[in-house]
Design a protein around this motif. Structure first.
Motif, PDB file in Angstrom:
ATOM      1  N   ARG A 127       0.808  -1.221   0.000  1.00  0.00           N
ATOM      2  CA  ARG A 127       0.000   0.000   0.000  1.00  0.00           C
ATOM      3  C   ARG A 127       0.842   1.273   0.000  1.00  0.00           C
ATOM      4  O   ARG A 127       0.354   2.351  -0.339  1.00  0.00           O
ATOM      5  CB  ARG A 127      -0.957   0.002   1.182  1.00  0.00           C
ATOM      6  N   THR A 128       2.122   1.158   0.319  1.00  0.00           N
ATOM      7  CA  THR A 128       3.003   2.333   0.287  1.00  0.00           C
ATOM      8  C   THR A 128       3.753   2.464  -1.037  1.00  0.00           C
ATOM      9  O   THR A 128       4.460   3.442  -1.251  1.00  0.00           O
ATOM     10  CB  THR A 128       4.036   2.265   1.427  1.00  0.00           C
ATOM     11  N   ALA A 129       3.594   1.466  -1.913  1.00  0.00           N
ATOM     12  CA  ALA A 129       4.307   1.506  -3.200  1.00  0.00           C
ATOM     13  C   ALA A 129       3.600   0.582  -4.197  1.00  0.00           C
ATOM     14  O   ALA A 129       4.101  -0.491  -4.538  1.00  0.00           O
ATOM     15  CB  ALA A 129       5.770   1.086  -3.021  1.00  0.00           C
ATOM     16  N   ILE A 130       2.412   0.994  -4.651  1.00  0.00           N
ATOM     17  CA  ILE A 130       1.651   0.189  -5.620  1.00  0.00           C
ATOM     18  C   ILE A 130       2.205   0.460  -7.013  1.00  0.00           C
ATOM     19  O   ILE A 130       2.200   1.606  -7.479  1.00  0.00           O
ATOM     20  CB  ILE A 130       0.152   0.567  -5.568  1.00  0.00           C
ATOM     21  N   PRO A 131       2.737  -0.553  -7.683  1.00  0.00           N
ATOM     22  CA  PRO A 131       3.313  -0.318  -9.010  1.00  0.00           C
ATOM     23  C   PRO A 131       2.251   0.154 -10.021  1.00  0.00           C
ATOM     24  O   PRO A 131       1.168  -0.427 -10.114  1.00  0.00           O
ATOM     25  CB  PRO A 131       3.867  -1.698  -9.412  1.00  0.00           C
ATOM     26  N   LEU A 132       2.573   1.207 -10.731  1.00  0.00           N
ATOM     27  CA  LEU A 132       1.725   1.720 -11.804  1.00  0.00           C
ATOM     28  C   LEU A 132       2.654   2.067 -12.978  1.00  0.00           C
ATOM     29  O   LEU A 132       3.047   3.213 -13.174  1.00  0.00           O
ATOM     30  CB  LEU A 132       0.957   2.958 -11.322  1.00  0.00           C
ATOM     31  N   PRO A 133       3.042   1.057 -13.763  1.00  0.00           N
ATOM     32  CA  PRO A 133       4.120   1.214 -14.749  1.00  0.00           C
ATOM     33  C   PRO A 133       3.671   1.907 -16.037  1.00  0.00           C
ATOM     34  O   PRO A 133       3.784   1.356 -17.134  1.00  0.00           O
ATOM     35  CB  PRO A 133       4.551  -0.228 -15.003  1.00  0.00           C
ATOM     36  N   HIS A 134       3.180   3.138 -15.903  1.00  0.00           N
ATOM     37  CA  HIS A 134       2.709   3.902 -17.060  1.00  0.00           C
ATOM     38  C   HIS A 134       3.188   5.344 -16.897  1.00  0.00           C
ATOM     39  O   HIS A 134       2.547   6.150 -16.225  1.00  0.00           O
ATOM     40  CB  HIS A 134       1.183   3.841 -17.162  1.00  0.00           C
ATOM     41  N   ARG A 135       4.327   5.662 -17.511  1.00  0.00           N
ATOM     42  CA  ARG A 135       4.945   6.974 -17.326  1.00  0.00           C
ATOM     43  C   ARG A 135       4.024   8.106 -17.762  1.00  0.00           C
ATOM     44  O   ARG A 135       4.041   9.201 -17.192  1.00  0.00           O
ATOM     45  CB  ARG A 135       6.269   7.026 -18.101  1.00  0.00           C
ATOM     46  N   GLU A 136       3.176   7.848 -18.775  1.00  0.00           N
ATOM     47  CA  GLU A 136       2.299   8.907 -19.265  1.00  0.00           C
ATOM     48  C   GLU A 136       1.303   9.377 -18.202  1.00  0.00           C
ATOM     49  O   GLU A 136       0.859  10.537 -18.220  1.00  0.00           O
ATOM     50  CB  GLU A 136       1.544   8.440 -20.517  1.00  0.00           C
TER      51      GLU A 136
END
Length: 471
Positions: free
Chosen positions: A104-113
């Motif tokens: 919950r402190t670092a949820i990956p969201l691999p979309h730079r845009e």
């Protein structure tokens, strides 16, 4: 194979409907255009289905439309260490650009845009809106967000950003490969997902050219803000109510649907209403009363076509779903209120000679009780101009183009037939009479209203109107 209804049916092909036997059953039940969903299946799967549909077309001697629906970009969270987290309303969670596993402190969201476009106050909707968070702060590689609506966030769930325009092409690398593959197969329509702005249509048009009709799926709020420009640039619109209903309030969807249908009628572009139309028929042999009303509403709105998704692709009752949709459309169009409702929602008249001639053809056919309106159309435009009026008489569209005859399988009221170009008035009258008889639109002593463009075979010139009495 003549349909005794005006609105068309689009059915998605999937595991439940991909066999040649089921494709034939669905066609006979009422399907006018088949949708190939490139979010699922392999290219070889779609090639096999495409070949089966084309063989079926040859067997029945009637054009069948094929729509390829591109997957488009998919924005998803990454992998979580425990597979999921419970987000509680009021707490703050953090999304990060990179990381193999998160919490919950670092949820990956691999979309730079996303990190480049999002701003404080913007909402992120996760898992079709089941979880809603609002951006409170951000940096180059992180987003701090307050949970507005709590729920479970699990691995690879989809993310929607209704208030954010992303600098993201609607065509992924996969889409580009699929698009070239589908165009080589010979699909009739290409549905473009994730349309946000007019330049998205221009980008796709550069790849498609005139090899297929280009359909914009309206599923983003940003597209609604530029909808008139988008409609002008594409060949058709799909009201994709699933994703659109995630990104705008549910209660706004019906009104937006009516606006889109009306705008497309005004612009002479076909419009499909899609998503969850008979959704309960995925698992049950009959729909709910609310679903029946939903389909009927789209018909009263004047939509060119209504679409089945999971109902025909993966459901247990694909044929029954098509039969039910066919029955709803016919019943609605035959209801005593139908004509008055459709005519009350007529768009304003276009002040151009081609539109005026097409409108006159529709009105004249009604006044003289013609058996049909025969539209000679090399590009489909003349037939579309007549259909825009939603006339009370059927439209027999005669075209020299096999591709146009297939695309007309989406156009309201149009029954298309393939014919060589005509060269004279006499040949025009003779052929209109022959096809009206052969296709069971008219019999002896009936009247036909014939509309065409002179010179013959020149696209877009609707300038000639004739009344023909059959011998």
């Amino acid at each position: 194979m003549r349909r005794h209804r005006r609105a068309k049916i689009v059915a998605t092909v999937g595991p439940a409907s991909s066999s040649p036997e089921m494709l034939e059953a669905l066609l006979l039940a009422g399907v006018d255009t088949f949708r190939l969903n490139f979010s699922h299946g392999t290219q070889s799967d779609h090639a096999r289905i495409h070949a089966a549909i084309r063989k079926l077309e040859q067997d029945v001697g009637r054009p069948i439309g094929i729509l390829m629906d591109l997957q488009g970009p998919k924005i998803r969270v990454g992998t979580l260490r425990d597979g999921k987290i419970a987000a509680v309303a009021g707490e703050t969670i953090r999304f990060v650009l990179s990381g193999s596993e998160g919490d919950r402190t670092a949820i990956p969201l691999p979309h730079r845009e996303i990190f480049a476009a999002v701003a404080p106050g913007h909402d992120l909707l996760i898992d079709d809106g089941r979880v809603r968070v609002r951006v409170a702060g951000l940096g180059d590689d992180f987003i701090e967000a307050k949970v507005i609506v709590g729920g479970t966030i699990s691995n690879h769930k989809g993310v929607n950003l209704p208030g954010t325009v992303l600098d993201l092409s609607p065509l992924t690398a996969k889409d580009r490969l699929d698009l070239e593959f589908g165009l080589k197969l010979g699909v009739d329509w290409v549905a473009l997902s994730f349309v946000q702005k007019p330049s998205d249509i221009i980008e796709a048009r550069g790849l498609i050219g005139d090899r297929a009709g280009l359909m914009a799926k309206i599923e983003k709020p940003a597209a609604l803000e530029r909808i008139d420009d988008i409609i002008q640039l594409c060949d058709a619109i799909m009201v994709a109510r699933g994703d659109l209903g995630v990104e705008i309030p549910h209660e706004d969807v019906p009104g937006r649907q009516k606006e889109l249908v009306r705008a497309c009628r005004l612009a002479v572009k076909p419009v499909i209403v899609a998503t969850q139309m008979l959704d309960s028929m995925v698992a049950a042999p009959t729909p709910t009363r609310a679903e029946v009303s939903d389909v009927a509403t789209a018909i009263y709105d004047g939509a060119d076509a209504v679409m089945l998704s999971a109902e025909s692709a993966t459901g247990r009752y694909p044929r029954e779903a098509v039969e039910m949709m066919d029955r709803i459309i016919r019943s609605t169009e035959q209801h005593k209120m139908y004509r008055s409702i459709v005519e009350a929602t007529q768009p304003g008249e276009e002040q151009t000679p081609p539109h005026a001639v097409a409108t006159a053809a529709a009105d004249l056919a009604s006044v003289v009780h013609a058996a049909a309106i025969v539209a000679y159309t090399s590009s489909g435009t003349t037939a579309a101009r007549v259909a825009r009026k939603r006339p009370s008489r059927p439209i027999l569209a005669i075209t020299p183009s096999r591709e146009v005859s297939r695309r007309l399988c989406l156009l309201w009221g149009a029954h298309s037939v393939l014919s060589d170009d005509v060269q004279s008035y006499e040949e025009m009258v003779e052929r209109a009479t022959t096809f009206a008889h052969a296709e069971q639109f008219a019999s002896s002593r009936d009247l036909l209203v014939v509309v065409a463009g002179i010179p013959f075979g020149q696209a877009g010139t609707t300038n000639n109107l004739r009344v023909v009495s059959l011998p």
